[in-house]
Design an enzyme around this catalytic site. Structure first.
Site, PDB file in Angstrom:
ATOM      1  N   ASP A  11     -49.114  12.795   2.358  1.00  0.00           N
ATOM      2  CA  ASP A  11     -49.589  12.350   1.065  1.00  0.00           C
ATOM      3  C   ASP A  11     -48.641  11.207   0.658  1.00  0.00           C
ATOM      4  O   ASP A  11     -47.554  11.075   1.236  1.00  0.00           O
ATOM      5  CB  ASP A  11     -49.487  13.531   0.089  1.00  0.00           C
ATOM      6  CG  ASP A  11     -49.727  13.129  -1.332  1.00  0.00           C
ATOM      7  OD1 ASP A  11     -50.728  12.444  -1.581  1.00  0.00           O
ATOM      8  OD2 ASP A  11     -48.917  13.501  -2.207  1.00  0.00           O
ATOM      9  N   LEU A  12     -49.017  10.381  -0.287  1.00  0.00           N
ATOM     10  CA  LEU A  12     -48.132   9.268  -0.687  1.00  0.00           C
ATOM     11  C   LEU A  12     -47.392   9.557  -1.993  1.00  0.00           C
ATOM     12  O   LEU A  12     -46.178   9.735  -2.024  1.00  0.00           O
ATOM     13  CB  LEU A  12     -48.968   7.986  -0.830  1.00  0.00           C
ATOM     14  CG  LEU A  12     -48.214   6.764  -1.358  1.00  0.00           C
ATOM     15  CD1 LEU A  12     -47.153   6.302  -0.371  1.00  0.00           C
ATOM     16  CD2 LEU A  12     -49.199   5.613  -1.621  1.00  0.00           C
ATOM     17  N   ASP A  13     -48.179   9.639  -3.093  1.00  0.00           N
ATOM     18  CA  ASP A  13     -47.589   9.781  -4.425  1.00  0.00           C
ATOM     19  C   ASP A  13     -46.878  11.128  -4.552  1.00  0.00           C
ATOM     20  O   ASP A  13     -47.518  12.177  -4.463  1.00  0.00           O
ATOM     21  CB  ASP A  13     -48.684   9.696  -5.499  1.00  0.00           C
ATOM     22  CG  ASP A  13     -49.339   8.318  -5.537  1.00  0.00           C
ATOM     23  OD1 ASP A  13     -48.680   7.356  -5.113  1.00  0.00           O
ATOM     24  OD2 ASP A  13     -50.481   8.219  -5.985  1.00  0.00           O
ATOM     25  N   THR A  19     -44.279   7.568  -7.193  1.00  0.00           N
ATOM     26  CA  THR A  19     -45.300   6.947  -8.040  1.00  0.00           C
ATOM     27  C   THR A  19     -45.968   7.996  -8.935  1.00  0.00           C
ATOM     28  O   THR A  19     -46.634   7.631  -9.900  1.00  0.00           O
ATOM     29  CB  THR A  19     -46.377   6.250  -7.182  1.00  0.00           C
ATOM     30  OG1 THR A  19     -46.554   7.019  -6.019  1.00  0.00           O
ATOM     31  CG2 THR A  19     -46.001   4.830  -6.856  1.00  0.00           C
ATOM     32  N   LYS A  47     -52.265  15.755 -10.254  1.00  0.00           N
ATOM     33  CA  LYS A  47     -51.646  15.288  -9.012  1.00  0.00           C
ATOM     34  C   LYS A  47     -52.622  15.423  -7.848  1.00  0.00           C
ATOM     35  O   LYS A  47     -53.195  16.491  -7.635  1.00  0.00           O
ATOM     36  CB  LYS A  47     -50.355  16.050  -8.728  1.00  0.00           C
ATOM     37  CG  LYS A  47     -49.228  15.637  -9.650  1.00  0.00           C
ATOM     38  CD  LYS A  47     -47.909  16.218  -9.213  1.00  0.00           C
ATOM     39  CE  LYS A  47     -46.790  15.725 -10.114  1.00  0.00           C
ATOM     40  NZ  LYS A  47     -45.527  16.422  -9.833  1.00  0.00           N
ATOM     41  N   SER A 118     -53.752   9.485   1.210  1.00  0.00           N
ATOM     42  CA  SER A 118     -53.534   9.407  -0.231  1.00  0.00           C
ATOM     43  C   SER A 118     -54.853   9.181  -0.951  1.00  0.00           C
ATOM     44  O   SER A 118     -55.684   8.391  -0.504  1.00  0.00           O
ATOM     45  CB  SER A 118     -52.593   8.241  -0.537  1.00  0.00           C
ATOM     46  OG  SER A 118     -52.595   7.978  -1.926  1.00  0.00           O
ATOM     47  N   ALA A 119     -55.017   9.866  -2.074  1.00  0.00           N
ATOM     48  CA  ALA A 119     -56.226   9.706  -2.876  1.00  0.00           C
ATOM     49  C   ALA A 119     -56.203   8.384  -3.637  1.00  0.00           C
ATOM     50  O   ALA A 119     -57.194   7.990  -4.251  1.00  0.00           O
ATOM     51  CB  ALA A 119     -56.334  10.858  -3.866  1.00  0.00           C
ATOM     52  N   LYS A 149     -59.380  15.645  -3.153  1.00  0.00           N
ATOM     53  CA  LYS A 149     -58.626  16.875  -2.931  1.00  0.00           C
ATOM     54  C   LYS A 149     -58.954  17.827  -4.077  1.00  0.00           C
ATOM     55  O   LYS A 149     -59.091  17.360  -5.200  1.00  0.00           O
ATOM     56  CB  LYS A 149     -57.110  16.572  -2.924  1.00  0.00           C
ATOM     57  CG  LYS A 149     -56.694  15.575  -1.835  1.00  0.00           C
ATOM     58  CD  LYS A 149     -55.256  15.102  -2.036  1.00  0.00           C
ATOM     59  CE  LYS A 149     -54.899  14.020  -1.026  1.00  0.00           C
ATOM     60  NZ  LYS A 149     -53.553  13.452  -1.205  1.00  0.00           N
ATOM     61  N   GLU A 173     -47.564  17.592   1.339  1.00  0.00           N
ATOM     62  CA  GLU A 173     -48.102  17.352  -0.009  1.00  0.00           C
ATOM     63  C   GLU A 173     -47.153  17.785  -1.119  1.00  0.00           C
ATOM     64  O   GLU A 173     -46.361  18.711  -0.935  1.00  0.00           O
ATOM     65  CB  GLU A 173     -49.379  18.190  -0.181  1.00  0.00           C
ATOM     66  CG  GLU A 173     -50.667  17.446   0.091  1.00  0.00           C
ATOM     67  CD  GLU A 173     -51.057  16.460  -1.001  1.00  0.00           C
ATOM     68  OE1 GLU A 173     -50.444  16.486  -2.075  1.00  0.00           O
ATOM     69  OE2 GLU A 173     -51.974  15.665  -0.785  1.00  0.00           O
ATOM     70  N   ASP A 174     -47.281  17.145  -2.278  1.00  0.00           N
ATOM     71  CA  ASP A 174     -46.526  17.586  -3.458  1.00  0.00           C
ATOM     72  C   ASP A 174     -47.447  18.245  -4.493  1.00  0.00           C
ATOM     73  O   ASP A 174     -46.964  18.738  -5.509  1.00  0.00           O
ATOM     74  CB  ASP A 174     -45.827  16.396  -4.142  1.00  0.00           C
ATOM     75  CG  ASP A 174     -46.812  15.464  -4.813  1.00  0.00           C
ATOM     76  OD1 ASP A 174     -47.841  15.143  -4.179  1.00  0.00           O
ATOM     77  OD2 ASP A 174     -46.580  15.066  -5.967  1.00  0.00           O
TER      78      ASP A 174
HETATM   79  P1  B16 Z   1     -55.403   5.640  -8.074  1.00  0.00           P
HETATM   80  P2  B16 Z   1     -51.814  10.991  -3.730  1.00  0.00           P
HETATM   81  C1  B16 Z   1     -53.099  10.398  -6.012  1.00  0.00           C
HETATM   82  O1  B16 Z   1     -52.320   9.996  -4.914  1.00  0.00           O
HETATM   83  C2  B16 Z   1     -52.223  10.736  -7.205  1.00  0.00           C
HETATM   84  O2  B16 Z   1     -51.470  11.905  -6.959  1.00  0.00           O
HETATM   85  C3  B16 Z   1     -53.079  10.969  -8.419  1.00  0.00           C
HETATM   86  O3  B16 Z   1     -52.252  11.237  -9.535  1.00  0.00           O
HETATM   87  C4  B16 Z   1     -53.937   9.730  -8.683  1.00  0.00           C
HETATM   88  O4  B16 Z   1     -54.777   9.912  -9.797  1.00  0.00           O
HETATM   89  C5  B16 Z   1     -54.784   9.458  -7.426  1.00  0.00           C
HETATM   90  O5  B16 Z   1     -53.917   9.267  -6.321  1.00  0.00           O
HETATM   91  C6  B16 Z   1     -55.661   8.227  -7.572  1.00  0.00           C
HETATM   92  O6  B16 Z   1     -54.838   7.090  -7.688  1.00  0.00           O
HETATM   93  O7  B16 Z   1     -55.764   5.674  -9.517  1.00  0.00           O
HETATM   94  O8  B16 Z   1     -54.225   4.741  -7.755  1.00  0.00           O
HETATM   95  O9  B16 Z   1     -56.590   5.376  -7.181  1.00  0.00           O
HETATM   96  O10 B16 Z   1     -50.908  11.999  -4.367  1.00  0.00           O
HETATM   97  O11 B16 Z   1     -53.069  11.578  -3.109  1.00  0.00           O
HETATM   98  O12 B16 Z   1     -51.076  10.042  -2.805  1.00  0.00           O
HETATM   99 MG    MG Z   2     -49.202  13.472  -4.235  1.00  0.00          MG
END
Ligand code: B16
Ligand code: MG
Length: 232
Positions: A11-13, A19, A47, A118-119, A149, A173-174
């Protein structure tokens, strides 16, 4: 034979970089502007959740879901994203979370593949600012993912792009929703963060600096031999 490990899917964030904090700040600013209370406890629910789904959860939380048209919601999501994009402008390679660079190097040295699931639609920009684009064998484009997710789609897509089977992957994942996505994909799940929040994970580390390849491989192999019948 037991399962053989082929790849790690990150996962990224909140795992590679913090982030998650910027998402929190940008959502909080929008929620407060709309007169909705927003704290860190509620933020946990967002998240790993996509932008529009996060907005819907916030509006529902504030009892304002019915107050706005689809056009208003698009506008709010864009406002949050513009604020978020401002916040991530200053990201540099120094923002990679502690221990992650060494952990990635160790994974590569041991011949495993690395994918990113990452989402975030901003994932490519963030990974680039961190100087990590070359570290990944594949990065899933979340714009092409239809179910967020905890649906396993993004992790299954990463495995497919890497040319490996889900059971040959470890997902990291976090977020609770992310751990559930990894589990539903049939992968071994590693959580980073609060043990209670990540209780569904096969293995949890309190922080990225504690991630240990040796410990993960041991747990993966134990799990593989438990979940598959031993050969005669
Ligand atoms: P964006 P991850 C997710 O990234 C975040 O955890 C989540 O808080 C965020 O709303 C989602 O990406 C969408 O991000 O608005 O930049 O498209 O944790 O899956 O890396
Ligand atoms: Mg995350």
């Amino acid at each position: 034979m037991g399962k053989t490990l082929e790849a790690f899917i990150f996962d990224l964030d909140g795992v590679i970089t913090d982030t998650a904090e910027y998402h929190f700040l940008a959502w909080k600013a929008l929620a407060n502007e709309l007169g909705i209370d927003f704290d860190r406890d509620f933020n946990e629910k967002l998240k790993g959740v996509s932008r529009m789904d996060s907005l819907d959860l916030i509006l529902e939380h504030g009892g304002k879901r019915e107050h706005f048209t689809p056009e208003d919601r698009e506008k709010f999501a864009a406002q949050k994203n513009n604020h978020y994009k401002e916040l991530i402008k200053n990201i540099t390679p120094n923002d990679v979370l502690p221990g992650i660079k060494t952990f990635i190097e160790e994974i590569k040295k041991n011949g495993f593949k690395i994918g990113l699931a990452s989402a975030s639609k901003n994932a490519f920009t963030v990974v680039d600012s961190l100087g990590l684009t070359e570290s990944f064998d594949t990065i899933v484009d979340s714009a092409k993912i239809s179910k967020g997710k905890p649906d396993p789609e993004i992790f299954l897509t990463a495995a497919k792009q890497l040319g490996v089977k889900p059971e040959q992957c470890i997902g990291i994942e976090d977020a609770a929703s992310g751990v559930d996505a990894i589990n539903s994909a049939g992968m071994f799940s590693v959580g980073v963060g609060d043990h209670e929040i990540l209780s569904h994970a096969n293995l949890v580390f309190s922080s990225t600096s504690e991630l240990q390849l040796k410990t993960i491989l041991k747990a993966f192999n134990e799990n593989a031999s438990i979940s598959e019948p031993l050969e005669a």
